[in-house]
Write an enzyme that holds these catalytic residues in place. Structure first.
Site, short mmCIF file in Angstrom:
data_model
loop_
_atom_site.label_atom_id
_atom_site.label_comp_id
_atom_site.label_asym_id
_atom_site.label_seq_id
_atom_site.Cartn_x
_atom_site.Cartn_y
_atom_site.Cartn_z
N HIS A 1 0.81 -1.21 0.00
CA HIS A 1 0.00 0.00 0.00
C HIS A 1 0.84 1.26 0.00
CE1 HIS A 1 -2.52 3.27 1.49
NE2 HIS A 1 -3.52 2.62 0.91
N LEU B 1 -4.16 -8.22 2.18
CA LEU B 1 -4.86 -9.40 2.67
C LEU B 1 -6.08 -9.71 1.80
CD1 LEU B 1 -4.71 -11.53 4.87
CD2 LEU B 1 -6.13 -10.06 6.31
N ALA B 2 -6.83 -8.67 1.48
CA ALA B 2 -8.07 -8.87 0.74
C ALA B 2 -8.18 -7.85 -0.38
CB ALA B 2 -9.27 -8.71 1.69
N HIS B 3 -9.09 -8.11 -1.29
CA HIS B 3 -9.37 -7.13 -2.34
C HIS B 3 -10.02 -5.89 -1.76
CE1 HIS B 3 -8.23 -8.67 -6.19
NE2 HIS B 3 -8.85 -9.84 -5.99
N GLY B 4 -9.78 -4.78 -2.38
CA GLY B 4 -10.42 -3.52 -2.04
C GLY B 4 -10.33 -2.62 -3.26
N VAL B 5 -10.64 -1.37 -3.07
CA VAL B 5 -10.63 -0.44 -4.20
C VAL B 5 -9.25 -0.37 -4.86
CG1 VAL B 5 -10.86 2.00 -4.83
CG2 VAL B 5 -12.56 0.93 -3.38
N HIS B 6 -8.22 -0.40 -4.05
CA HIS B 6 -6.88 -0.33 -4.64
C HIS B 6 -6.59 -1.54 -5.52
CE1 HIS B 6 -5.82 3.23 -2.59
NE2 HIS B 6 -5.57 2.71 -1.40
NI NI Z 1 -5.04 3.84 0.27
#
Ligand code: NI
Length: 162
Positions: free
Chosen positions: A16, A77-82
């Site tokens: 990140h 760890l998991a999918h997200g917007v990024h």
């Molecule tokens: Ni961010």
């Protein structure tokens, strides 16, 4: 298992990015550990905040090599917007429809200070984000996910807690 030619394949770990040093320490240590066990050239790039950004990290990874394939691993760890939108955009890969809109979609147009996962920073938008400049193939993997190896880490934390 696919055999990749290690002289032509690079691995990019995507983290990140943070203003504090801990994230960098962890991802760089993981990259060093990986390098000791592989012939692949391994690079690290950051989604935002920290440097090198993903596009620059790919430039560095490819420079002076014959790499024509990059395996990009989102170390999330998991999918997200990024992982679903921003990173594929940077990698010039197709972007899937995201099921849920960002929780904090806002009333003031572009909200530069919150993108739905609880930290505040100016972050790039798809229209001004630096995208990769790479002619080869990019394979974008799944994030870490609900893997039994992750469970082993959790169990280890529990078992060594006092
Ligand atoms: Ni961010």
């Amino acid at each position: 298992m696919v055999e990749n030619d290690s002289s032509k394949t690079g691995v990019l770990l995507i983290s990140h990015g943070s203003r504090l040093p801990y994230g960098k320490e962890v991802i760089n240590t993981l990259a060093d550990m990986y390098r000791k066990t592989t012939d692949y050239k391994v690079g690290v790039g950051y989604m935002e905040i920290a440097q090198p950004d993903i596009a620059t990290a790919i430039d560095n990874l490819v420079e002076g090599t014959e790499i024509n394939k990059i395996i990009a691993v989102p170390v999330f760890l998991a999918h997200g917007v990024h992982t679903k939108r921003d990173i594929p955009t940077i990698l010039r890969l197709p972007v899937e429809e995201i099921d849920k809109p960002e929780k904090n979609s806002n009333k003031e147009g572009h909200n530069h200070h919150n993108h739905g996962h609880g930290h505040s920073h100016k972050h790039s938008h798809s229209h001004d984000i630096k995208k990769v400049n790479f002619d080869g193939k990019i394979v974008y993997t799944e994030p870490l996910g609900a893997d039994s190896l992750i469970l082993e880490i959790i169990k280890n934390r529990v078992n060594t807690a006092e």
